[in-house]
Scaffold this active site. Sequence first.
Site, mmCIF file in Angstrom:
data_model
loop_
_atom_site.group_PDB
_atom_site.id
_atom_site.type_symbol
_atom_site.label_atom_id
_atom_site.label_comp_id
_atom_site.label_asym_id
_atom_site.label_seq_id
_atom_site.Cartn_x
_atom_site.Cartn_y
_atom_site.Cartn_z
ATOM 1 N N SER A 89 0.849 -1.109 0.146
ATOM 2 C CA SER A 89 0.076 -0.005 -0.037
ATOM 3 C C SER A 89 0.961 1.190 0.103
ATOM 4 O O SER A 89 1.659 1.402 -0.995
ATOM 5 C CB SER A 89 -0.999 -0.166 1.229
ATOM 6 O OG SER A 89 -1.875 0.904 0.985
ATOM 7 N N ASP B 54 -5.135 -3.609 -2.750
ATOM 8 C CA ASP B 54 -4.347 -3.267 -1.898
ATOM 9 C C ASP B 54 -3.546 -4.248 -1.107
ATOM 10 O O ASP B 54 -4.052 -5.317 -0.724
ATOM 11 C CB ASP B 54 -5.073 -2.625 -0.577
ATOM 12 C CG ASP B 54 -4.365 -1.708 0.214
ATOM 13 O OD1 ASP B 54 -3.083 -2.197 0.508
ATOM 14 O OD2 ASP B 54 -4.898 -0.776 0.829
#
Length: 559
Positions: A180, A322
Amino acid sequence: MRKSTRLKKLQKQMTTAESYEQWQLLAVEHDELSGARRWRQVDQSTQYDYAQIRLRLDRLRSLRARHDYQGLLFTLNEGIHGNMGGMGRSSLYRKANFGTKGLIEQYIEEVDDALRYLAELPADQLDVQDKLDFFYRANICFGRSALMLSGGGVLGFYHLGVVKTLLDRGLLPRVISGSSAGSLVAGVVGTHTEKQLEHFYEPANVHFEAEREASMFSRMFFGANPQIDVGDLERLIARMIPDMTFQEAYEKTGRQISITVSSAEPHQRSRLLNAITSPNVYVRSAVMASCAVPGVFPPVMLMAKNVHGESQPYLPTRRWVDGSIADDLPAKRLSRLYSTNHYIVSMVNPIVTPFIDTEEERSALTRSLTGFGVGVGREVLNLYRDMVQNKGDSWPRFNMAMNTVHALIDQDYSGDVNIVPNFRWYNPAKLISHLSENDLVQLMLEGERTAYPQVETIRLCTQISRTMEELLHRFESGDLRPDADQYHRPRASRRRPSPTRSDRQALREHRVESDNVKKPATRKKPAPKKTTSKAQSSKRSQATKKKAPKNKAPKSEAA
């Protein structure tokens, strides 16, 4: 002034130190006043086997003084271990603000000096093959360190401060992972040389970048057009990360960066993208996928460079989101790929930071109950998830949500050294809110300052592994490189990553020099020509024409 008042004042000054040198002076003064310096000077402790460490230290010193090379090699070979006698226990590095037991520091320094002493011995005193066998094997046994950067939205600027502190002290590991927001920082570090990173960290550039990011975040999350979000994120990644693959990034910097991406489908596992598992994948594409927060950005298809140098889809039937959802800190995968066994974690995930105990503030009973509660929660969630998966066709969205929650809970969010911000409870809503230029700069400064207390711990715990990395690099492409006819490459060397571009260039230059030295040898007499028929000569000429392009490549490469 009372002692307790003075200690509190020093502690407050340490948290606001403007540089590591200033923090170090304050930490040493605090240890002197609190009695931690006296604790460091005393060998005895129930937290490690001080008698064994003292015995080994005296033995290493004696062998080196007597020039007993084989005995020194044998003693090091049986004791190359990062936790010898329990000296790697984390509590030993928390008692004092700066350093640990003096005996442990002396032992680490002695092992370091002994390794360098053996590596630089001439071949007539210690065989080259024996040295290489030992160093390659010891490098695998001792292991390596890795820096893992967690997810955390706009708090990723905190990671930049942590990286800056480690880079300034020469302690930044070569193995770096990110997910991320951490993937963006890992991508920047893995695609820029140290000289470029120094320019990146100049105050004027930091404020300029922070101003641009602040305005970008404002447009992303308050714009009327939802497509602006993806476009702004793509422009941010394109501006900070060059257009290169993982293999090209490794050849440029020598850093082994890995980026975690999670699958958007329920039956596909997450992936760790790097120069080993996916050398042709673009770093930009991997970072874009790892930053694709579900519900904020759409899933991303990875892109890779084909043999013609063109961009094409990588696993075109799959989409990725993510990376922190499934594997925020991929310690097990890094261990399998890079032989890492020591992990430095920069953690800014607001869901996790309140529960990380960096200073052993909680009692043993509290920590045990917390661990028990988490374990029970995981098992209950496992049972409930299995029940929900049977209804996967009927409840697809609920099933996906349950898988996401389970993946978040079923992770280990701590390492051997944890660098956590002083603010523990951070409003998750601010992760996707407007942050000013000053907020982003303060996040970076917070990363620098919270890394200061861990610098000496990292230096001590990684000193031996960094020395072995340096010596192996010198054996492979530096001043300690032996002649090719003096040794055969050990089997343990297969765990080493492929050489970088600069390493291959140095090796080619070495081969050209050795070829020039060997050229004056006596020329062989030409073999007598054999009479051949016209059919045989025509076949040979055709075969020669076909083989000509293959023989041409090595010449141009050597040139």
